[in-house]
Design a protein around this motif. Structure first.
Motif, short mmCIF file in Angstrom:
data_model
loop_
_atom_site.label_atom_id
_atom_site.label_comp_id
_atom_site.label_asym_id
_atom_site.label_seq_id
_atom_site.Cartn_x
_atom_site.Cartn_y
_atom_site.Cartn_z
N GLU A 86 27.98 32.70 83.88
CA GLU A 86 28.43 31.96 85.04
C GLU A 86 28.19 32.71 86.34
N SER A 87 28.64 33.95 86.38
CA SER A 87 28.49 34.71 87.61
C SER A 87 28.56 36.19 87.27
N PRO A 88 27.92 37.05 88.06
CA PRO A 88 28.09 38.48 87.84
C PRO A 88 29.51 38.87 88.24
N PRO A 89 30.09 39.85 87.56
CA PRO A 89 31.47 40.23 87.85
C PRO A 89 31.60 40.82 89.25
N HIS A 90 32.80 40.64 89.83
CA HIS A 90 33.00 41.18 91.18
C HIS A 90 33.24 42.68 91.11
N TRP A 91 33.12 43.32 92.27
CA TRP A 91 33.09 44.79 92.26
C TRP A 91 34.39 45.40 91.80
N GLU A 92 35.52 44.70 92.00
CA GLU A 92 36.81 45.27 91.60
C GLU A 92 36.86 45.48 90.09
N LEU A 93 36.34 44.49 89.36
CA LEU A 93 36.33 44.58 87.89
C LEU A 93 35.49 45.78 87.45
N LEU A 94 34.31 45.92 88.07
CA LEU A 94 33.44 47.04 87.70
C LEU A 94 34.11 48.37 88.02
N LEU A 95 34.78 48.42 89.17
CA LEU A 95 35.44 49.67 89.57
C LEU A 95 36.52 50.04 88.57
N VAL A 96 37.34 49.03 88.18
CA VAL A 96 38.42 49.32 87.23
C VAL A 96 37.85 49.78 85.90
N ALA A 97 36.78 49.11 85.44
CA ALA A 97 36.18 49.50 84.17
C ALA A 97 35.65 50.93 84.24
N ALA A 98 34.97 51.26 85.35
CA ALA A 98 34.43 52.60 85.49
C ALA A 98 35.55 53.63 85.55
N ALA A 99 36.62 53.32 86.30
CA ALA A 99 37.73 54.27 86.41
C ALA A 99 38.38 54.47 85.05
N ASN A 100 38.51 53.36 84.28
CA ASN A 100 39.07 53.46 82.94
C ASN A 100 38.25 54.41 82.08
N ILE A 101 36.93 54.24 82.12
CA ILE A 101 36.08 55.07 81.26
C ILE A 101 36.14 56.52 81.71
N VAL B 139 36.91 60.55 79.48
CA VAL B 139 36.43 61.89 79.81
C VAL B 139 37.57 62.81 80.22
N ALA B 140 38.32 62.41 81.25
CA ALA B 140 39.28 63.34 81.85
C ALA B 140 40.44 63.65 80.90
N LEU B 141 41.07 62.60 80.34
CA LEU B 141 42.25 62.84 79.50
C LEU B 141 41.91 63.64 78.25
N PRO B 142 40.84 63.29 77.51
CA PRO B 142 40.50 64.12 76.36
C PRO B 142 40.23 65.58 76.73
N VAL C 215 49.07 57.47 84.25
CA VAL C 215 48.80 57.95 82.89
C VAL C 215 48.10 59.30 82.96
N PHE C 216 47.17 59.43 83.91
CA PHE C 216 46.45 60.70 84.05
C PHE C 216 47.42 61.83 84.35
N VAL C 217 48.31 61.62 85.36
CA VAL C 217 49.25 62.68 85.73
C VAL C 217 50.20 62.96 84.58
N LEU C 218 50.59 61.90 83.86
CA LEU C 218 51.52 62.09 82.75
C LEU C 218 50.91 63.04 81.72
N VAL C 219 49.65 62.78 81.33
CA VAL C 219 49.05 63.65 80.32
C VAL C 219 48.86 65.06 80.88
N PHE C 220 48.57 65.15 82.17
CA PHE C 220 48.45 66.46 82.81
C PHE C 220 49.76 67.24 82.71
N VAL C 221 50.87 66.57 83.08
CA VAL C 221 52.17 67.23 83.02
C VAL C 221 52.53 67.57 81.58
#
Lengths: 235, 483
Positions: free
Chosen positions: A51-66, A71-74, A186-192
């Motif tokens: 239907e349509s390419p995804p909007h940038w917010e979705l891509l940003l959230v997906a990238a931040a998730n990955i 990477v960071a939490l493990p 979640v990131f800070v939680l695992v850090f602490v």
């Protein structure tokens, strides 16, 4: 909608089950990273690309998730593991075969429960809700049934992944700000938690959470009674 | 825009404190300056109307101060300023005692002073965010953030006990709040109407269209939120982290945890209660009330023969959170807020005095402390005053709210509450009176820690006077039938 959603969800389910039976901590951390990757991919495969390419917010959230969950939490967890000098979860409170059996039971129960629940027919995949419940329950089970503080942190991460799968799978929209806020939390939680694990291992020479039972409400004269603290640990 | 400043300003001060390193004068100036500025901004919020203070993004209110929020904001701000002033007096005293005697209340420090100051200010910022958030997602993010910034503060001293308390606090609260996140998701799902409109998670939208929420999903959402935010608020049976964390943390942090953080968690629950559809109000209130009475009973059970005076105060917090929940569930919303304000002030004062006693005696055991009037007379006076205030002796503000609770409740509930309150009073007064007047084996000579603890009187005494003044006004109002 070409079956990729089901493939990603099934992979998540498999990673849950292997996590319940994994004994080496490094292996557990790798599985948690895999879950993070799958979670990041999930919104992309659910999106209707024709239907349509995804909007940038979705891509940003997906990238931040990955980036954060895969990477960071493990990396943080692996670092905490090396600094606390532990490799394996020895003598878990529930053995590995028993854990696998319980995990399978939990998965079966979630599927049964969700079949009774009557999920809205417009949700992208029928698998999403049961997989989310299974992931949450197995996360909780790991927190309860493992001794090492660091395994409990991995269990919490799994639990949180389950909630995120529910959110994505049911197409519930948080808005960008909140989504990034949750990731940051979640990131800070695992850090602490990593810092806490290091300090605990330094102070106690072990990171067995079930032996963290000094505090509690003991009667004045019987200081050896730790039943109350054991309860605290479990909850 | 003031609301945004309320959140950002302490965060900036926290960053400055973090960067200030070991310059103690700068750190102390930042702590009190940040607290005072926060109070001024709060006053600004009180004076201006809601539209001018709100912060919007794309036309949607993200941060705004409604009446409930203003009450919580005011009490948090005042409390933080008082605690900041006490910290100014307490930290140098603790440092001096540590230097002279080699131990100032226990183990080596885990946090340097700049981390401690920065952590306190960041804690204030996140609590303001909880209070002002107008979106359920943002609310959750803020509550989780308060856990994260306060966990290291609990382990200020790197003792085994403090580390254990910190781990339990992190794990139990995070899992609990995880349930609340799930509840929030279910709320989002409840807001999907059959005609395709999506209500979203904005509190004002939900308030407006609360009757269009799907009742089954809302019930599930409320149960999860109650378990989740109830954990953070210390409602039994999810309170297990609370006595450990409150007893192991340094006095100033315990005061903030008990006086401000528990209120913020209750506010999160209040937001859920506010958006409940009319048909489900009764269901939600009943659940809340059941947990409230259970908390009261649990606290009464554990306070009797409690051997650690800081744990006793922590259980007393569980008790008062239970009472506030009970008041709310009976529909006495204003009294519930009044009860929370009174409890915050009194409990802060008691925790600060408990910290002074810990400094003087080096122990938290009730049995090892005695003859307070001979050793630390000022602290002893405030300590006993605190006992009567927290147990609801007139003219304590808690007397007024507890009286109204018993008057409003059905007979069996009122009788149960009175009985449990009496049990709590017996348990607490036995320990407090024994500490103040009983004999003790290790009577402290007039040494450095005792003198230092005796000089830490100003903030607790000020809090006591403030509470008494408020209590007198309330009692007069009650007498004239104005409540």
């Amino acid at each position: 909608m070409t079956g990729w959603t089901e493939i990603v969800l099934a992979a998540l389910l498999i990673s849950d089950l292997s996590l319940a039976a994994a004994s080496r901590l490094y292996h557990c951390i790798k599985l948690a990273a895999l879950q993070g990757l799958l979670l990041g991919l999930l919104p992309l495969v659910i999106w209707n690309w024709q239907e349509s390419p995804p909007h940038w917010e979705l891509l940003l959230v997906a990238a931040a998730n990955i980036v954060i969950k895969c990477v960071a939490l493990p990396c943080l967890l692996a670092r905490a593991m090396r600094r606390a000098n532990v490799r394996r979860e020895l003598e878990p409170l529930a053995g590995y075969s028993a854990s696998l059996l319980i995990a399978l039971t939990l998965a079966g129960a979630s599927f049964y429960f969700c079949s009774r629940l009557g999920i809205a027919p417009d949700s992208p995949s029928l698998l999403a809700a049961p997989v989310a419940f299974t992931t949450m329950l197995i996360g909780l089970f790991i927190i309860i049934a493992r001794r090492k503080a660091i395994t409990q942190a991995i269990g919490f991460l799994t639990f949180e992944n389950g909630i995120a799968v529910f959110g994505t799978g049911m197409m519930l929209d948080w808005g960008l700000l909140v989504e990034l806020g949750i990731l940051l939390d979640v990131f800070v939680l695992v850090f602490v938690m990593g810092i806490a694990v290091f300090q605990i291992s330094r102070e106690f020479d072990h990171i067995d959470a079930d032996r963290l039972n000094r505090l509690g409400d003991r009667p004045v004269h019987a200081a050896g009674d730790t039943a109350e603290s054991a309860e605290v640990n479990e909850s | 825009m003031i609301t945004l400043l309320l959140v950002v300003e302490p965060l900036l001060f926290a960053a400055a404190a973090f960067a200030a390193g070991t310059r103690r004068a700068v750190l102390r100036a930042l702590l009190t300056g940040g607290a005072a500025l926060h109070l001024i901004l709060t006053l600004g919020c009180l004076l201006l109307d809601r539209d001018t203070t709100a912060f919007r993004r794309r036309g949607v209110e993200l941060l705004a101060a409604d009446t409930t929020a203003l009450v919580f904001l005011g009490i948090t701000s005042v409390l933080f300023l008082l605690v900041a002033v006490h910290t100014l007096l307490w930290l140098p005293a603790a440092n001096r005692c540590e230097y002279r005697t080699g131990n100032g209340g226990g183990s080596p420090r885990m946090l340097r002073e700049n981390l401690y100051t920065g952590g306190l200010l960041a804690f204030l910022s996140m609590m303001s965010l909880v209070i002002l958030a107008r979106n359920f997602g943002l609310l959750w993010v803020a509550i989780e953030a308060t856990t994260l910034v306060s966990a290291p503060l609990i382990a200020f001293h790197r003792s085994p006990g403090a580390l254990e308390a910190m781990w339990k606090y992190l794990l139990i609260c995070s899992v609990g709040i995880g349930f609340a996140l799930f509840g929030t998701l279910m709320l989002a799902n409840a807001g999907r109407c059959a005609d395709g409109t999506i209500l979203g998670l904005n509190i004002d939208t939900l308030l407006q269209f609360s009757n269009r929420l799907n009742p089954v999903w809302f019930k599930a959402a409320f149960i999860f939120a109650l378990a989740g935010y109830g954990t953070k608020m210390g409602l039994a049976p999810f309170h297990t982290w609370l006595p450990d964390a409150h007893s192991e943390a340094p006095a100033t942090v315990s005061a903030l945890l008990s006086g401000a953080l528990l209120n913020c968690s209750f506010l999160a629950l209040i937001r859920f209660l506010e958006v409940a559809p009319v048909d489900l109000r009764g269901f939600c209130s009943e659940l809340l009330g059941a947990l409230g009475i259970l908390s009261l009973a649990t606290a009464a059970f554990f306070i009797i023969r409690q051997s650690d005076f800081k744990r006793m105060l922590a259980y007393s917090s569980v008790e008062h959170m239970g009472l506030a929940a009970l008041l709310w569930s009976l529909g006495c919303v204003d009294y519930s807020l009044l009860h929370l304000c009174g409890h915050s002030l009194i409990k802060m004062m008691l925790f600060l005095v408990a910290g002074n006693l810990l400094l003087a005696y080096g122990t938290r055991s009730v049995a090892a402390v005695g003859e307070l009037f001979a050793t630390v007379p000022r602290n002893a006076t405030v300590w006993l005053l605190g006992l009567f205030l927290i147990c609801g002796t007139p003219p304590s503000p808690l007397f007024v709210t507890e009286y109204l609770l018993v008057a409003e409740a059905p007979l069996w509930l009122g009788a149960t509450v009175l009985l449990l309150l009496f049990a709590v009073f017996c348990g607490m007064s036995q320990a407090f009176l024994r500490m103040a007047m009983g004999n003790c084996t290790n009577r402290q000579p007039e040494n450095v820690p005792v003198r230092a603890a005796e000089r830490l009187w100003p903030v607790p005494v000020f809090a006591a006077l403030l509470t008494l003044a408020g209590g007198l006004v309330l009692t007069c109002l009650l007498n004239r039938g104005g409540l």
